[in-house]
Design a protein around this motif. Sequence first.
Motif, short mmCIF file in Angstrom:
data_model
loop_
_atom_site.label_atom_id
_atom_site.label_comp_id
_atom_site.label_asym_id
_atom_site.label_seq_id
_atom_site.Cartn_x
_atom_site.Cartn_y
_atom_site.Cartn_z
N ASP A 6 0.85 -1.19 0.00
CA ASP A 6 0.00 0.00 0.00
C ASP A 6 0.88 1.24 0.00
OD1 ASP A 6 0.92 0.30 2.54
OD2 ASP A 6 -1.02 0.23 3.53
N GLU A 7 0.28 2.40 0.23
CA GLU A 7 1.02 3.65 0.11
C GLU A 7 2.11 3.76 1.18
OE1 GLU A 7 -2.24 3.33 0.57
OE2 GLU A 7 -3.05 4.77 2.00
N GLN A 8 2.03 2.93 2.20
CA GLN A 8 3.03 3.03 3.26
C GLN A 8 4.14 2.00 3.13
OE1 GLN A 8 0.96 3.20 6.99
NE2 GLN A 8 -0.47 4.67 6.13
N MET A 9 4.15 1.28 2.03
CA MET A 9 5.19 0.27 1.85
C MET A 9 6.55 0.95 1.75
SD MET A 9 5.53 -2.47 -1.20
CE MET A 9 6.44 -1.50 -2.36
N ALA A 10 7.52 0.42 2.50
CA ALA A 10 8.87 0.97 2.43
C ALA A 10 9.77 -0.02 1.72
CB ALA A 10 9.39 1.24 3.83
N ILE A 11 10.55 0.48 0.78
CA ILE A 11 11.32 -0.42 -0.06
C ILE A 11 12.37 -1.19 0.75
CG2 ILE A 11 13.07 1.26 -0.86
CD1 ILE A 11 11.24 -1.27 -3.07
N ALA A 12 12.94 -0.52 1.77
CA ALA A 12 13.97 -1.20 2.58
C ALA A 12 13.38 -2.42 3.28
CB ALA A 12 14.54 -0.23 3.61
N ASN A 13 12.15 -2.26 3.75
CA ASN A 13 11.46 -3.36 4.41
C ASN A 13 11.30 -4.54 3.46
OD1 ASN A 13 9.60 -4.95 5.88
ND2 ASN A 13 7.88 -3.76 5.08
N VAL A 14 10.85 -4.24 2.24
CA VAL A 14 10.63 -5.30 1.26
C VAL A 14 11.96 -5.99 0.91
CG1 VAL A 14 9.86 -5.78 -1.08
CG2 VAL A 14 8.62 -4.13 0.30
N LEU A 15 12.99 -5.18 0.70
CA LEU A 15 14.29 -5.75 0.35
C LEU A 15 14.79 -6.69 1.45
CD1 LEU A 15 16.22 -2.78 -1.28
CD2 LEU A 15 15.18 -4.75 -2.38
N THR A 16 14.67 -6.23 2.70
CA THR A 16 15.14 -7.07 3.81
C THR A 16 14.40 -8.40 3.84
OG1 THR A 16 15.36 -4.99 4.99
CG2 THR A 16 15.67 -7.00 6.27
N ARG A 17 13.09 -8.30 3.66
CA ARG A 17 12.30 -9.53 3.75
C ARG A 17 12.61 -10.47 2.60
NH1 ARG A 17 6.21 -8.63 5.31
NH2 ARG A 17 6.37 -10.89 5.41
N ILE A 18 12.80 -9.90 1.41
CA ILE A 18 13.11 -10.75 0.27
C ILE A 18 14.48 -11.41 0.46
CG2 ILE A 18 13.70 -10.71 -2.20
CD1 ILE A 18 11.46 -8.77 -2.61
N GLU A 19 15.42 -10.61 0.95
CA GLU A 19 16.77 -11.16 1.17
C GLU A 19 16.72 -12.33 2.15
OE1 GLU A 19 20.89 -9.05 2.33
OE2 GLU A 19 19.42 -7.76 1.37
N ALA A 20 16.00 -12.11 3.25
CA ALA A 20 15.88 -13.17 4.25
C ALA A 20 15.21 -14.40 3.65
CB ALA A 20 15.09 -12.66 5.44
N PHE A 21 14.18 -14.15 2.86
CA PHE A 21 13.44 -15.24 2.23
C PHE A 21 14.35 -16.06 1.31
CE2 PHE A 21 10.49 -16.51 -1.31
CZ PHE A 21 9.71 -17.38 -0.58
N LEU A 22 15.16 -15.35 0.52
CA LEU A 22 16.06 -16.05 -0.40
C LEU A 22 17.14 -16.82 0.37
CD1 LEU A 22 16.40 -13.44 -3.27
CD2 LEU A 22 15.18 -15.61 -3.34
N ASP A 23 17.58 -16.25 1.50
CA ASP A 23 18.56 -16.97 2.33
C ASP A 23 17.99 -18.29 2.82
OD1 ASP A 23 20.51 -15.14 1.99
OD2 ASP A 23 20.19 -14.07 3.89
#
Lengths: 327, 365
Positions: free
Chosen positions: B335-352
């Motif tokens: 949504d409008e409050q999505m922060a890109i750093a948050n998404v990146l961190t989560r994706i990185e952790a997910f890929l790990d």
Amino acid sequence: MKIGIPKALMYYFYYPFWKTLFESLGFEVVTSDDTSKSILDIGVKEAVAEICVPMKVYTGHVLNLLDKSVDYIYIPRFVSLRKGIFMCPKFMGLPDMIKGLFDGIENKILTHNIVSKSTDISEFHNYTVFIDKLGVSRKDLKNALKKARDKWLEFRTLNKQGYDINELLTSDKPKKYEGDITIGLIGYVYNVYDRFVNMDLLNVFRKLNIKVVTFDMMEERIIQRQLKKFKKNMFWEFTNMLLGTAYEFMERDDIDGIIHITAFGCGPDSIVEPFLTIDSEKHKKPFMTLRIDEQTGESHVITRVEAFTDLIRIKKYKAEKTVEGVI
Amino acid sequence: MKITFPYMGSPYMYEKLFTLLGHEVITPPKPSQKTVDYGVKYSPEFACFPLKVILGTYLEALELGADTIVTSGGNGPCRAGYYGEAQKKILRNMGYDVEFIIFDEPKKDIKGFMDNVMKIKGKSSWAQVIRTVKIVYDMAKSMDKIEKIVETKRAYECNKGEFTKAWHEITEEYRRIESSEDVKKVERKAIERLNSIKICEVPEKEKIRIGIVGEIYVVMEPSINGNIEEVLNAYGAEVERSHYISEWIDFNLIPLPSYKEKEHKILKKGEKYIEIIIGGHAKQSVGAIIDFMERGFDGVIHLKPFGCLPELVSQSVIDKIMREYDYPILSLSIDEQMAIANVLTRIEAFLDVIKLKKHRKKIAR
């Protein structure tokens, strides 16, 4: 056999129907406890974080029923209550959602699809699942449905005469409440009548000497007449009813103001919102949205209702005084 | 009549459709922070994010001079089917005298549907209309085919950014086509172009494949999902989405059963978890997760707008699928409050997590 009915969502609209239906079939009906802090807390913990509070409450009630050692928990899948019109997707996926949240609950759930032509859900074809699952005969089922329908229509008739649903469900001698001003309360039954979730809103009104009219007290034909104004109806039957009722309230002189009570994150209500805010302003009808969720505080509700109704009273009595002065 | 439309994925197909039919077209700008700000300001607070972005898009297009909005309706119960009506109410209230052409299912209102078709048809002949539709359909098919190659190969590019650059140039080529032959020519050139980019291959065992499922708008529009495909590619993962515009056309607009097979197969796979179609793509999302799993993808990312009604039901089911199959799925709300750093961190952790899982499997063998 014990059948559990969660005291949430459509409980407030169909309980008389369901109770009569299962009891006529010879089963014991158990309801969950009234919504409480612990029920809500369990729901908040188990359900998806983003979902609206009525669904969290429902999840809590389902777990509450599991503690009561019932044989089945009745979770019908409301699909449609009018041709071409559906229910909120969360209702349509309700049994799936509950099954998804808890492992091994599948064989405890009694579910079937409800596809009906009107809010009267007694059509036989919806209940054929019961024949195998509960081992009842067609004839008994038909009779039970008829009895349930009669009981429900009786309940609805009283409801439409102006008795509120909590009065009808909880007391043998229901009372009507009057007041010096009248508020049209727009909201789904599970938001309006769940005393815990809405901080006993109806009682707040009563203490302030305010009469409340809700959508369930309206005749269906009045709602349908209002809905004709829309080229395209909304997809959710109860939302349509709210919408029709709201437009009726805007036109009626005996309604002094409209309060829309809605749950945080309610999807259908978010689409209704622009229509209500824009058109209530056009009709010069005072309008307020009261949003509730698991963090709502009592003082918040009281303060906002007081402020809103105070303004309405000032407006009303000022107008009356000017009229007197002219005479 | 200056036509505009919602921005989802590549806008060039819609642009082509209306231009070839002889209309003046205002192509809306790619959704940006300005679009989101506009949308959020004038939409109901709890409306879903696509409604807000699309309203913002309309406002930007209206500023550029558009006076007619062409969009699709729907018969619910997902809110998206009522976007048009709600946005019309909001825009009219703001004082815009804008015409809405909303395409609903012809089954319900055949006259209204035909009226809309006639408006779009304009002065063109039916032969021209058919030819145009064919060109646009070919274009959609072809663009999706190329995009799929990009999403796979970009994960292994030696010099970062080459595929993205090529893809942007290729879409500009598509924008200039005039006929179905042009589409073929552009496609051939595009494939050659992509094949010429230097690839640093990775051994098959170490390849990571991620499926993206969820609500169609947030899955298809990279500018509001934080360019998730590019991000995943940059981490060295191949990507495939559950939605491509040409597949949507196949299932929803072409009345031939053979075109609907794929979607029905996906729906069938979701049936165990969500019995009936509950609107939006909830059942498809669950079916697509199972499908990706069966095809050997290493994990799935589930995207949905905050508070999305159907996808909340699929999210409730996803936990169960994760437990049942021990399969990694990441659910992201947008949504409008999505922060890109948050998404990146989560994706990185997910890929790990996925890499670790793969590694353990290898050792176990």
